[in-house]
Design a protein around this motif. Structure first.
Motif, PDB file in Angstrom:
ATOM      1  N   TYR A  96     -62.488 -25.259  -5.117  1.00 54.12           N
ATOM      2  CA  TYR A  96     -63.378 -25.945  -4.191  1.00 54.12           C
ATOM      3  C   TYR A  96     -62.630 -26.902  -3.268  1.00 54.12           C
ATOM      4  CZ  TYR A  96     -67.188 -24.524  -7.347  1.00 54.12           C
ATOM      5  OH  TYR A  96     -68.071 -23.801  -8.112  1.00 54.12           O
ATOM      6  N   VAL A  97     -63.156 -27.033  -2.044  1.00 56.64           N
ATOM      7  CA  VAL A  97     -62.850 -28.151  -1.162  1.00 56.64           C
ATOM      8  C   VAL A  97     -64.192 -28.764  -0.775  1.00 56.64           C
ATOM      9  CG1 VAL A  97     -60.654 -27.273  -0.319  1.00 56.64           C
ATOM     10  CG2 VAL A  97     -62.761 -26.611   0.851  1.00 56.64           C
ATOM     11  N   LEU A  98     -64.211 -30.063  -0.494  1.00 56.34           N
ATOM     12  CA  LEU A  98     -65.489 -30.775  -0.383  1.00 56.34           C
ATOM     13  C   LEU A  98     -65.468 -31.739   0.787  1.00 56.34           C
ATOM     14  CD1 LEU A  98     -67.353 -32.388  -3.407  1.00 56.34           C
ATOM     15  CD2 LEU A  98     -66.970 -33.721  -1.338  1.00 56.34           C
TER      16      LEU A  98
ATOM     17  N   ARG B  10     -62.117 -26.377  -9.910  1.00 55.30           N
ATOM     18  CA  ARG B  10     -60.735 -26.596  -9.484  1.00 55.30           C
ATOM     19  C   ARG B  10     -60.802 -27.216  -8.086  1.00 55.30           C
ATOM     20  NH1 ARG B  10     -59.755 -21.264  -9.142  1.00 55.30           N
ATOM     21  NH2 ARG B  10     -57.687 -21.618  -8.272  1.00 55.30           N
ATOM     22  N   LEU B  11     -61.078 -28.518  -8.069  1.00 57.65           N
ATOM     23  CA  LEU B  11     -61.360 -29.236  -6.831  1.00 57.65           C
ATOM     24  C   LEU B  11     -60.052 -29.703  -6.205  1.00 57.65           C
ATOM     25  CD1 LEU B  11     -63.447 -30.395  -4.889  1.00 57.65           C
ATOM     26  CD2 LEU B  11     -63.704 -32.353  -6.446  1.00 57.65           C
ATOM     27  N   LYS B  12     -59.700 -29.122  -5.061  1.00 61.60           N
ATOM     28  CA  LYS B  12     -58.392 -29.353  -4.438  1.00 61.60           C
ATOM     29  C   LYS B  12     -58.424 -30.375  -3.312  1.00 61.60           C
ATOM     30  CE  LYS B  12     -56.720 -26.086  -7.041  1.00 61.60           C
ATOM     31  NZ  LYS B  12     -55.872 -26.413  -8.195  1.00 61.60           N
ATOM     32  N   ALA B  13     -59.600 -30.728  -2.814  1.00 57.23           N
ATOM     33  CA  ALA B  13     -59.648 -31.653  -1.677  1.00 57.23           C
ATOM     34  C   ALA B  13     -61.032 -32.249  -1.545  1.00 57.23           C
ATOM     35  CB  ALA B  13     -59.270 -30.930  -0.384  1.00 57.23           C
ATOM     36  N   VAL B  14     -61.081 -33.570  -1.370  1.00 64.14           N
ATOM     37  CA  VAL B  14     -62.317 -34.290  -1.086  1.00 64.14           C
ATOM     38  C   VAL B  14     -62.122 -35.030   0.225  1.00 64.14           C
ATOM     39  CG1 VAL B  14     -63.888 -36.115  -1.837  1.00 64.14           C
ATOM     40  CG2 VAL B  14     -62.896 -34.541  -3.529  1.00 64.14           C
TER      41      VAL B  14
ATOM     42  N   ASP C 236     -60.443 -41.331  -9.091  1.00 65.17           N
ATOM     43  CA  ASP C 236     -60.433 -41.883 -10.446  1.00 65.17           C
ATOM     44  C   ASP C 236     -60.263 -40.798 -11.500  1.00 65.17           C
ATOM     45  OD1 ASP C 236     -60.755 -44.435  -9.488  1.00 65.17           O
ATOM     46  OD2 ASP C 236     -62.912 -44.543  -9.899  1.00 65.17           O
ATOM     47  N   LEU C 237     -60.752 -39.601 -11.193  1.00 63.37           N
ATOM     48  CA  LEU C 237     -60.646 -38.478 -12.141  1.00 63.37           C
ATOM     49  C   LEU C 237     -59.456 -37.576 -11.833  1.00 63.37           C
ATOM     50  CD1 LEU C 237     -64.400 -37.469 -12.662  1.00 63.37           C
ATOM     51  CD2 LEU C 237     -62.988 -39.053 -13.977  1.00 63.37           C
ATOM     52  N   GLY C 238     -58.625 -37.969 -10.880  1.00 63.65           N
ATOM     53  CA  GLY C 238     -57.411 -37.210 -10.591  1.00 63.65           C
ATOM     54  C   GLY C 238     -57.533 -36.192  -9.482  1.00 63.65           C
ATOM     55  N   TYR C 239     -58.689 -36.122  -8.803  1.00 65.62           N
ATOM     56  CA  TYR C 239     -58.859 -35.161  -7.716  1.00 65.62           C
ATOM     57  C   TYR C 239     -58.264 -35.717  -6.419  1.00 65.62           C
ATOM     58  CZ  TYR C 239     -62.283 -32.929 -10.812  1.00 65.62           C
ATOM     59  OH  TYR C 239     -62.906 -32.314 -11.875  1.00 65.62           O
ATOM     60  N   PRO C 240     -57.657 -34.858  -5.593  1.00 67.50           N
ATOM     61  CA  PRO C 240     -57.146 -35.324  -4.297  1.00 67.50           C
ATOM     62  C   PRO C 240     -58.306 -35.684  -3.368  1.00 67.50           C
ATOM     63  CG  PRO C 240     -56.158 -33.217  -4.946  1.00 67.50           C
ATOM     64  CD  PRO C 240     -57.323 -33.445  -5.843  1.00 67.50           C
TER      65      PRO C 240
ATOM     66  N   PHE D 163     -51.763 -30.712  -7.613  1.00 71.05           N
ATOM     67  CA  PHE D 163     -53.145 -30.554  -7.172  1.00 71.05           C
ATOM     68  C   PHE D 163     -54.034 -30.019  -8.294  1.00 71.05           C
ATOM     69  CE2 PHE D 163     -51.465 -31.342  -3.098  1.00 71.05           C
ATOM     70  CZ  PHE D 163     -52.489 -31.452  -2.162  1.00 71.05           C
ATOM     71  N   GLY D 164     -53.547 -29.965  -9.493  1.00 70.89           N
ATOM     72  CA  GLY D 164     -54.314 -29.402 -10.593  1.00 70.89           C
ATOM     73  C   GLY D 164     -54.080 -27.922 -10.704  1.00 70.89           C
ATOM     74  N   GLU D 165     -54.574 -27.362 -11.800  1.00 72.97           N
ATOM     75  CA  GLU D 165     -54.334 -25.928 -12.050  1.00 72.97           C
ATOM     76  C   GLU D 165     -55.334 -25.074 -11.293  1.00 72.97           C
ATOM     77  OE1 GLU D 165     -51.568 -25.232 -13.580  1.00 72.97           O
ATOM     78  OE2 GLU D 165     -51.314 -27.380 -13.688  1.00 72.97           O
TER      79      GLU D 165
END
Length: 449
Positions: free
Chosen positions: A121-123, A199-203, A294-298, A447-449
């Protein structure tokens, strides 16, 4: 004999040239200032959108506003054959300093599922709620035209633009509540993403994207700011000890996400220069990307460069000839459309690119050359993958300077490029030239797995 300098120059020249994307040019030109203006006018018409305001009325308060936003997302979905999953997301909050009594905090979420990699996901987000001088005043008129009807209108417009196309990864459009009362909408969505293994790669948090007149007298519609946190909040003590010797303070995933967006502005948005600011948010302030960080997401905050504090968090009034309040006449709709377009091309670029490389590592201490390695991307999730590109830059350079395409491999060596003198990273490249953000080696840049 080839010396190090000539060998390095050769490596630079071997980089696969970035492929200009016609799709992103089309998206970058398509954001409508008129539609954004109409959406902001509608949101302002609800009088107040304070988190604690009226929820039963059809014409006033946050309840009416969130129902209208949901209806707009549903219209967009109907136009693309049901391509969006639209829903309310809520939680009852109580016992908080700014929400003392039980209150349902309700956000509106729309998800455009990806074709081959729907769990990636990207958000993009904007905030529904508004406020005046007293953060607990839920009844006074609080137009919130720029803060933050502009961000919600931009998110709706991005959904209109991107829902016309299909992407490999999923895109989330979020209108979040409870920002002024404590970032609760973002916290609820971030925890939902974690619980559902996104698998959230971008906010991309958009908070105030419509003002061009600064309190300092500057009027400028050609710049924007991207706030990006450094060392990730979830770093462990062991990871911090390693980072002390390997670097990464300025290469968190949020910072490399910001660099990616900065390049999208240069390539696809006319007359816009973005400032990447090495800070979570404005000085001692915060925004709705923070719960994701806070949860480690970019996550980053995208916003105007020139703020006007007489138009933020103010009762509607005139004092000593000065007008206070966040009214619609303070919004520049063309500028809001420009920043919306920046979000849209960035989301589209990342969603069409292969997933950012995972498990990136680096070696080369006391060696003449530098070797990077990474895990192979899942071919079923990433059928568009062509290969990988290594990037590097001088350690005091703000943006990636040099690159070399190395093919569909999982390890590559830069001959006679000394590890001590540069920062390095790896990006994934699709067959049609879309690239992921650059990933710095180790936990500091993952960026996480």
């Amino acid at each position: 004999m080839v010396n190090a300098q000539s060998q390095e120059s050769s490596s630079r020249s071997q980089g696969l040239t970035y492929t200009d994307q016609a799709l992103l040019h089309e998206i970058g030109r398509s954001a409508s200032a008129q539609r954004i203006e109409q959406d902001i006018q509608t949101l302002v018409s609800f009088g107040t959108r304070h988190t604690l305001s009226e929820t039963e009325s059809e014409t006033r308060g946050i309840g009416a506003a969130r129902r209208w936003i949901k209806e707009e997302f549903e219209k967009i979905s109907a136009d693309c054959g049901g391509c969006l999953e639209v829903f309310f997301q809520s939680r009852v909050i109580s016992g908080e300093r700014r929400i003392p009594n039980a209150t349902e905090v309700v956000s509106v979420i729309a998800i455009q599922k990806g074709m081959s990699d729907p769990s990636r996901y990207v958000l993009m987000s904007g905030d529904i709620d508004s406020r005046v001088s007293d953060v607990m005043d839920a009844t006074s008129d609080s137009p919130g035209a720029n803060d933050n009807a502009s961000g919600v209108a931009g998110t709706l417009e991005a959904a209109r633009l991107l829902s016309k196309h299909k992407f490999h990864g999923s895109i989330v459009y979020a209108a979040l509540s409870g920002e002024e009362q404590g970032l609760f909408g973002g916290q609820i969505l971030a925890e939902y993403a974690q619980e559902n293994n996104w698998r959230l790669k971008a906010v991309l948090n958009n908070d105030m994207i419509g003002n061009i007149e600064g309190i300092n007298g500057v009027i400028n519609n050609t710049t924007a700011r991207i706030f990006a946190e450094g060392t990730r909040q979830t770093e462990t003590a062991d990871e911090a000890r390693l980072r002390r010797f390997t670097g990464g303070e300025v290469d968190s995933p949020s910072r490399n996400l910001a660099r990616y967006i900065d390049l999208m502005a240069d390539r696809y948005i006319e007359n816009l220069d973005t400032m990447v600011i090495y800070r979570l948010d404005r000085f001692r302030r915060g925004g709705h990307h923070r719960p994701f960080n806070d949860l480690g997401y970019p996550g980053v905050r995208i916003m105007e460069t020139n703020e006007h504090y007489q138009r933020q968090h103010q009762d509607l009034r005139t004092e000593n000839g000065i007008k206070y309040g966040d009214t619609i006449d303070g919004v520049n709709f063309d500028y809001a459309a420009k920043l919306t377009a920046l979000n849209a091309v960035s989301l589209a670029g990342m969603a069409n690119a292969p997933t950012p490389p995972a498990e990136v590592s680096i070696a080369g201490a006391v060696q003449p050359s530098t070797t990077l390695s990474w895990a192979a991307a899942d071919p079923e999730q990433n059928p568009q993958l062509m290969g990988y590109k290594i990037y590097w830059r001088l350690t005091d350079a703000p943006q990636w300077q040099f690159s070399k395409y190395v093919g569909n491999v999982t390890t590559a060596t830069l001959e006679n490029v000394v590890i001590d003198n540069y920062f390095f990273g790896v990006a994934s490249v699709s067959k049609d030239g879309f690239e992921s953000p650059v990933v710095y080696p180790g936990a500091a840049g993952a960026f996480g797995e």
